[in-house]
Motif scaffolding. Structure first.
Motif, PDB file in Angstrom:
ATOM      1  N   TYR A  99      -9.625  -1.559   6.191  1.00 37.25           N
ATOM      2  CA  TYR A  99      -9.775  -0.205   6.117  1.00 37.25           C
ATOM      3  C   TYR A  99      -8.344   0.466   6.123  1.00 37.25           C
ATOM      4  CZ  TYR A  99     -14.640  -0.896   5.064  1.00 37.25           C
ATOM      5  OH  TYR A  99     -15.886  -1.354   4.653  1.00 37.25           O
ATOM      6  N   GLY A 116      -9.335   5.325   3.475  1.00 35.86           N
ATOM      7  CA  GLY A 116      -8.840   5.032   2.031  1.00 35.86           C
ATOM      8  C   GLY A 116      -9.719   3.778   1.583  1.00 35.86           C
ATOM      9  N   GLU A 117      -9.440   3.266   0.303  1.00 35.03           N
ATOM     10  CA  GLU A 117     -10.235   2.379  -0.303  1.00 35.03           C
ATOM     11  C   GLU A 117      -9.953   0.976   0.729  1.00 35.03           C
ATOM     12  OE1 GLU A 117     -12.555   2.211  -2.670  1.00 35.03           O
ATOM     13  OE2 GLU A 117     -12.279   4.444  -2.535  1.00 35.03           O
ATOM     14  N   PRO A 118     -11.036   0.257   1.212  1.00 38.08           N
ATOM     15  CA  PRO A 118     -10.730  -1.092   1.773  1.00 38.08           C
ATOM     16  C   PRO A 118     -10.510  -2.144   0.794  1.00 38.08           C
ATOM     17  CG  PRO A 118     -13.114  -0.789   1.007  1.00 38.08           C
ATOM     18  CD  PRO A 118     -12.438   0.364   0.716  1.00 38.08           C
ATOM     19  N   PHE A 119      -9.824  -3.225   1.259  1.00 33.96           N
ATOM     20  CA  PHE A 119      -9.405  -4.289   0.665  1.00 33.96           C
ATOM     21  C   PHE A 119      -9.657  -5.606   1.472  1.00 33.96           C
ATOM     22  CE2 PHE A 119      -5.752  -2.659   2.787  1.00 33.96           C
ATOM     23  CZ  PHE A 119      -5.028  -3.721   3.348  1.00 33.96           C
ATOM     24  N   GLU A 120      -9.797  -6.844   0.867  1.00 32.17           N
ATOM     25  CA  GLU A 120     -10.175  -8.186   1.585  1.00 32.17           C
ATOM     26  C   GLU A 120      -8.664  -8.910   1.837  1.00 32.17           C
ATOM     27  OE1 GLU A 120     -13.220  -9.149   2.233  1.00 32.17           O
ATOM     28  OE2 GLU A 120     -13.661  -7.275   1.414  1.00 32.17           O
ATOM     29  N   THR A 180     -12.490  -7.537   5.670  1.00 29.58           N
ATOM     30  CA  THR A 180     -12.171  -6.283   5.017  1.00 29.58           C
ATOM     31  C   THR A 180     -11.297  -5.472   5.911  1.00 29.58           C
ATOM     32  OG1 THR A 180     -14.611  -6.563   4.066  1.00 29.58           O
ATOM     33  CG2 THR A 180     -13.640  -4.464   3.912  1.00 29.58           C
ATOM     34  N   TYR A 193      -4.685   0.192  10.206  1.00 27.93           N
ATOM     35  CA  TYR A 193      -5.567  -0.588   9.487  1.00 27.93           C
ATOM     36  C   TYR A 193      -6.733  -0.986  10.485  1.00 27.93           C
ATOM     37  CZ  TYR A 193      -1.879  -0.804   6.028  1.00 27.93           C
ATOM     38  OH  TYR A 193      -0.848  -0.637   5.103  1.00 27.93           O
ATOM     39  N   ALA A 222       0.078   5.533   0.411  1.00 29.75           N
ATOM     40  CA  ALA A 222      -0.882   6.527   0.474  1.00 29.75           C
ATOM     41  C   ALA A 222      -0.347   8.152   0.264  1.00 29.75           C
ATOM     42  CB  ALA A 222      -1.237   6.464   2.079  1.00 29.75           C
ATOM     43  N   ALA A 235       0.706  -1.084   0.041  1.00 30.50           N
ATOM     44  CA  ALA A 235      -0.010  -0.039   0.014  1.00 30.50           C
ATOM     45  C   ALA A 235       1.026   1.316  -0.103  1.00 30.50           C
ATOM     46  CB  ALA A 235      -0.924   0.277   1.149  1.00 30.50           C
TER      47      ALA A 235
END
Length: 138
Positions: A100, A130-134, A98, A38, A18, A16
Motif C-alpha cells: 500500500y 493509494g491503490e495497493p499492488f502485489e 500486498t 510503502y 502520486a 509509481a
C-alpha cells in the motif's frame, strides 16, 4: 501496477507516481512527508514498511481547488518492520505481499474559505493511502 518479482533484500523498482489533488472549496493546507512510503501486508497484517520517522522530508503545501502537486516515488527495499511499524533492515521472507503506497500527513488537513478556516480531517498524524499492488519476493 506491476512490479517484477524481486529477491529477498533486493531493491524493487516501482514505476509509481502520486498526485495529491484537491477539488473542494477554498484552499487546502497540509503538512506532509514529501515522499511516498510503502506498507507491506501479508494475510491482513502489516509485516513491512519503508517508513522511517524523520524531520528532514516534510513540508507544508497549499493547494487551490482543482489543482494538485506531484510527490516522488522511487525504488524501495522490501524490509520487515518492528512492532511500532518502523522499518528495520531485516529482509522479508519469500512470498507474495500486498503493498500500500501512502503519504504521511502531519496534522490533518485544513481548508481556508472566505468564511474562515475549518478542519477537513481530524487533527493529528494520519496516512492517505493509494491503490495497493502485489509484489512477489523469491
Amino acid at each position: 501496477m506491476d512490479v517484477a518479482p524481486v529477491q529477498v533484500g533486493q531493491e524493487a523498482e516501482v514505476g509509481a507516481t502520486a498526485r495529491l489533488r484537491y477539488d473542494g472549496p477554498g484552499v487546502l493546507h497540509a503538512g506532509l512527508d514529501l515522499r511516498i512510503n510503502y506498507w507491506v501486508v501479508r494475510d491482513g497484517v502489516v509485516v513491512g514498511t519503508t517508513w522511517v520517522p524523520t524531520d528532514g522530508a516534510t513540508t507544508t503545501l497549499s493547494i487551490g481547488s482543482g489543482s494538485g502537486t506531484d510527490l516522488p516515488a522511487g525504488p524501495f527495499v522490501l524490509t520487515s518492520c518492528d512492532e511500532w511499524g518502523i522499518a528495520t533492515t531485516d529482509p522479508l521472507p519469500a512470498g507474495t505481499y500486498t503493498v500500500y503506497p501512502g503519504v504521511w500527513l502531519l496534522d490533518g488537513l485544513r481548508v481556508w474559505t472566505p468564511g474562515g478556516w475549518f478542519a477537513a480531517t481530524p487533527g493529528g498524524e494520519q496516512v492517505v493511502f493509494g491503490e495497493p499492488f502485489e509484489v512477489s519476493v523469491g
